[in-house]
Each structure stands twice: as C-alpha cells, then as structure tokens.
Design an enzyme around this catalytic site. Structure first.
Site, short mmCIF file in Angstrom:
data_model
loop_
_atom_site.label_atom_id
_atom_site.label_comp_id
_atom_site.label_asym_id
_atom_site.label_seq_id
_atom_site.Cartn_x
_atom_site.Cartn_y
_atom_site.Cartn_z
N ASN A 1 -3.55 -5.77 -2.45
CA ASN A 1 -3.81 -6.71 -1.37
C ASN A 1 -5.26 -7.20 -1.33
O ASN A 1 -5.71 -7.72 -0.31
CB ASN A 1 -3.45 -6.08 -0.02
CG ASN A 1 -3.03 -7.11 1.00
OD1 ASN A 1 -2.35 -8.08 0.67
ND2 ASN A 1 -3.43 -6.91 2.25
N ARG A 2 -5.97 -7.03 -2.43
CA ARG A 2 -7.28 -7.66 -2.61
C ARG A 2 -7.32 -8.43 -3.93
O ARG A 2 -8.38 -8.86 -4.36
CB ARG A 2 -8.40 -6.61 -2.63
CG ARG A 2 -8.51 -5.77 -1.36
CD ARG A 2 -8.94 -6.59 -0.16
NE ARG A 2 -9.19 -5.75 1.01
CZ ARG A 2 -8.27 -5.35 1.86
NH1 ARG A 2 -7.00 -5.74 1.68
NH2 ARG A 2 -8.57 -4.59 2.90
N GLU B 1 1.85 3.70 3.07
CA GLU B 1 2.42 3.12 4.28
C GLU B 1 3.94 3.15 4.21
O GLU B 1 4.62 2.13 4.14
CB GLU B 1 1.87 1.69 4.46
CG GLU B 1 0.35 1.67 4.62
CD GLU B 1 -0.26 0.29 4.55
OE1 GLU B 1 0.49 -0.71 4.44
OE2 GLU B 1 -1.50 0.18 4.59
N HIS C 1 0.85 -1.19 0.00
CA HIS C 1 0.00 0.00 0.00
C HIS C 1 0.88 1.24 0.00
O HIS C 1 1.76 1.40 0.86
CB HIS C 1 -0.94 -0.01 1.20
CG HIS C 1 -2.00 -1.05 1.11
ND1 HIS C 1 -2.45 -1.78 2.19
CD2 HIS C 1 -2.72 -1.49 0.05
CE1 HIS C 1 -3.40 -2.62 1.81
NE2 HIS C 1 -3.58 -2.47 0.51
N ALA C 2 0.63 2.14 -0.94
CA ALA C 2 1.55 3.22 -1.26
C ALA C 2 1.77 4.20 -0.12
O ALA C 2 2.87 4.74 0.03
CB ALA C 2 1.05 3.97 -2.50
N GLU D 1 1.16 -5.11 11.03
CA GLU D 1 0.78 -3.70 10.95
C GLU D 1 1.65 -2.92 11.94
O GLU D 1 1.49 -3.03 13.15
CB GLU D 1 -0.71 -3.52 11.29
CG GLU D 1 -1.67 -4.23 10.34
CD GLU D 1 -1.91 -3.47 9.06
OE1 GLU D 1 -1.37 -2.36 8.90
OE2 GLU D 1 -2.65 -4.00 8.20
N ARG E 1 -3.25 4.94 -1.97
CA ARG E 1 -3.19 3.56 -1.47
C ARG E 1 -2.84 2.53 -2.54
O ARG E 1 -2.00 1.65 -2.34
CB ARG E 1 -4.55 3.20 -0.86
CG ARG E 1 -4.70 1.72 -0.44
CD ARG E 1 -6.12 1.48 0.05
NE ARG E 1 -6.39 0.08 0.35
CZ ARG E 1 -6.22 -0.49 1.54
NH1 ARG E 1 -5.74 0.20 2.53
NH2 ARG E 1 -6.53 -1.77 1.72
N HIS F 1 2.94 -4.00 6.79
CA HIS F 1 2.02 -2.90 6.50
C HIS F 1 2.03 -1.91 7.66
O HIS F 1 2.80 -2.03 8.60
CB HIS F 1 0.60 -3.43 6.30
CG HIS F 1 0.41 -4.25 5.08
ND1 HIS F 1 -0.24 -3.80 3.96
CD2 HIS F 1 0.78 -5.54 4.78
CE1 HIS F 1 -0.27 -4.74 3.04
NE2 HIS F 1 0.35 -5.81 3.50
N SER F 2 1.15 -0.91 7.59
CA SER F 2 0.87 -0.02 8.72
C SER F 2 -0.56 0.52 8.52
O SER F 2 -1.08 0.47 7.40
CB SER F 2 1.86 1.14 8.79
OG SER F 2 1.61 2.12 7.79
N TYR F 3 -1.22 0.97 9.60
CA TYR F 3 -0.70 1.12 10.94
C TYR F 3 -1.64 0.42 11.90
O TYR F 3 -2.66 -0.12 11.49
CB TYR F 3 -0.55 2.61 11.30
CG TYR F 3 -1.87 3.39 11.38
CD1 TYR F 3 -2.49 3.59 12.61
CD2 TYR F 3 -2.48 3.89 10.24
CE1 TYR F 3 -3.68 4.29 12.70
CE2 TYR F 3 -3.67 4.59 10.33
CZ TYR F 3 -4.27 4.79 11.56
OH TYR F 3 -5.46 5.47 11.63
#
Length: 420
Positions: A253-254, A182, A179-180, A381, A234, A306-308
């Site tokens: 991520n989907r 993060e 995800h961009a 996360e 994202r 990932h985050s957060y």
C-alpha cells in the site's frame, strides 16, 4: 514543531521479535504539541511498533519489547504524557486466539462446499476454496479468475459477481488483505461476498443493478506468514537482496504510482512502510492495478478494506489538500457510515487520510482515484478503535463486522446504481 510523519504499522522488521512474550502495548495520549513531537520522534526512531498514528488528544497504541519498556516509560514520564497498559502480554493474547482457532476450525458449512464459517479466521487455501465453491454452485452469478501470482506463486483470486448485462452496468471494486496482520479485512470481505451470492434472493437489486469485483486477499504470502510465523507481519514476502534475508518485504500500500514516495513511506528495506524503491515493483500491486484498470471505465467506487481504527477515509494521503469532489465523497461516506453505525452503534470517523490520520504516499486508493479515475474511492479501517485488541481482533467480532459493513456497502451500491 517539525512536520509529524506517522503511520500505523504491524511490525518493526528490523528486529523480528517473535514470539511476543512479555511485549506490552501502551495507550498514550498527547495533549499538546510538545508531547506529540516526543511521540513522533520516538516513532521515527523505529525502536518501537506504533500500532496507531500520533494525533493530538487521540490515543496512540505503542508496542514495546520487555527490554525497552523502561525506555518507553521514561519518554512518557519525562514529557508528562498520559498513558495506560492496554495489552499486558501480547503473546498471551495471540496464544488465546490461536487456541480458539485451533479448537473451532472444523468443516461447519451446512452444504460442506467450503470451510469458511465467519466465526474464525481462515487460511489462504480456505479462502481460495470458498471462491471456487461459489463459482461452481452459482455459475449464473459468480465468475472466478486469477488476476496474477504472488511473489511466492500463490494465485491472486479475482471474483466477479454479476447477474448479466454484458458489462453495461456500473461496477464496484473491493479488495482486502493488503496488510498481512489485518485478518479482519479478508474475513469481512468474504462475508460480504457470501451475502451477495448466497442471499441473492433476499436482495437481488444489489447484484442486478451493479457488478462487483473482489480481490479478497491481495497479500496471501504475508497473510500465510502471519499465520505460521509472525502474527504481526505487515508486508509481502519479496526478497530484495539474496545476501540479506532479514529485511524483506514491501508495503504493497505504498507501491502505487501516484505521488509515489512523497511522504509517509520509506526507502529503507527494513522499514515497515518500505515502498519498494520504485512504483509497481511488487507482483501483487501490479495484479491489483491491472484488475482495476480492466473495469475502470465503469467502476464508480473502489473500496479497500483495512484495519484498525474505525475510519472511513477518502484520498488524498500524499497531501492535506482535498479532492475537488470531496464534498460529494464525504456525503456518500456519511450515509454509508450512518447505516453501519445504526446496527450496533459502532462509530467511524470520516475524512481524508492525510488530514484524519497521517501522510502516506503510494496507496491504492490515491492511485485508484488519481490515475484510474474512480470517483468514489475509500479506505475503510474496520474494528476496533483499539480499546483492547487493535490488530488482534478476536474472531467473535467477524460476523458483527460483516453485518455492519454490509449495511454500509448497501448504501454505496444503491448510489452507484444510479450514477451516470
């Protein structure tokens, strides 16, 4: 109460609002089912950017444009929802971090081989340079290859760290930057890569006993766009329809082919969790898939960073049912989190994605376990829990994040080394 379907997002792309002057982030806490449903309905309207999921008695971070603040407050007040202002002006926080980055990004590496210093967030070219510099300086440990190309034709870098063994050792696969927005993810992953390689002599067992594979930046196109155009982007940057360049990008991520599109993702190209319409439509997800499958027969752990929120998550995302070996997964996660927490006291929750957070189908971790057959599969996360920053974690937390996460990774590596 109908089923709550919620997810943490970085951007509502239906109305790309950049810059974010006057945007606020509110922290709201649903104390009962009625309040949780009100927040869930608001989230499903796609009018507000929910930075964290709706959960009973847990804080939910919601970003609002200036024009919609009163609408959001009306929902809070009409439902007696407790709330506070977390970030008064999102753009001010972004500008402050940009000023820090602009002032501090200089070539500081003592060896002058690469730019990365982990006291700031760096760009794709710097991460790529770092990988090849390690490969050139430590050829006995590091092999760099290109796993594929992104939609915008950037190399998807794959780093193998091994001291030999002809592929006979157990392996760990790590990725970051799906995800961009993060940014702490690739920063922490590259910190761990450096620790394994440049500090090899201090702890050779973590490389001698285990092979490592890293894709530190799975989504370079989105990551670059988050640096140049929209800090809270994202998805990737694939254009779905040449006649519509407003609603672009897929949530990588989907996009994985395991219980695809069974909840917690969207078929709407404008949605932040758009799943691509079919599995593996994205070059980035296909490259990650192929890299994992190439070593799946000996990979014992897959760690996607990932985050957060400070969560250590197990599959599944598509169902609240637990994997048959959940107890073993939980035990190893508990040991890893204990080592992490011992450094600075950073607290992580542990549990399955659907039970601890929200429904999400088509993520990489579910696929890695359900299809690739990797037993110890986790989504991590990272910092923080959102008391102040959320996705906008300041760069002075990169090194602490790297240090504490490395301690957790050591525990994973020690366990993987002993697995049959």
């Amino acid at each position: 109460m109908k089923e709550l379907v919620v997810w943490a997002i970085c951007l509502i792309p239906i109305c790309v609002a950049y810059p974010y002057h006057g945007y606020r982030v509110y922290e709201a806490v649903a104390k009962n089912v009625v309040q949780a449903q009100a927040l869930s309905d608001l989230e499903m309207s796609e009018s507000f950017d929910f930075w964290s999921p709706v959960r009973l008695n847990k804080p939910t971070d919601i970003m609002s444009s200036p024009e919609q603040i009163q609408q959001l407050l009306d929902v809070f007040n009409s439902n007696s929802i407790q709330y506070r202002i977390k970030i008064d002006d999102v753009q001010q926080l972004i500008d402050a971090q940009n000023n820090i980055m602009g002032n501090e990004i200089v070539r500081k590496s003592s060896s002058l081989r690469y730019n990365l210093t982990w006291d700031n967030y760096y760009r794709y070219d710097d991460i790529r340079e770092f990988a090849y510099a390690l490969g050139a300086s430590y050829p006995e440990l590091v092999t760099v290859s290109v796993a594929g190309k992104s939609y915008e034709d950037r190399d998807l870098i794959l780093i193998k760290i091994s001291s030999g063994g002809s592929g006979s050792k157990n392996a760990i696969f790590v990725d970051g930057g799906i995800h961009a927005c993060e940014w702490i993810s690739p920063a922490t992953v590259t910190y761990i890569i450096r620790e394994l390689v440049e500090n090899y002599a201090a702890h050779p067992q973590y490389v001698d006993d285990v092979d490592w594979f890293f894709m530190p930046l799975v989504n370079p196109d989105g990551y670059e766009f988050a640096h140049t155009d929209n800090r809270l982007w994202r998805k990737n940057r694939r254009i779905h329809d040449e006649t519509n360049t407003t609603c672009i990008g897929t949530d990588i991520n989907r996009n994985f082919d395991y219980h695809f599109d069974e909840g917690g993702s969207s078929d709407n190209t404008c949605a932040p969790t758009y799943n691509g319409g079919q599995p593996f439509t994205e070059p980035e997800s296909r490259a990650l898939r192929d890299a994992i499958l190439a070593e799946a027969n000996r990979t014992k752990s897959y760690l996607t960073v990932h985050s957060y929120g400070q969560h250590w998550l197990t599959p599944w995302g598509w169902t609240t049912e637990l994997p048959a070996d959940y107890d073993a997964m939980y035990a190893l996660a508990s040991d890893a989190v204990a080592a992490l927490t011992a450094v600075y006291g950073t607290v992580y929750d542990i549990g399955s994605s659907a039970n601890l957070l929200y429904a999400n189908s088509g993520p990489s971790d579910d696929w890695a376990k359900g299809v690739a057959g990797i037993p110890y599969t986790y989504t991590i996360e990272l910092r923080d829990q959102g008391p102040v920053y959320g996705f906008l974690l300041p760069p002075d937390q990169i090194i602490p994040s790297g240090i504490e996460t490395w301690e957790a990774f050591k525990v994973i590596a020690e366990a993987v080394a002993l697995m049959e």
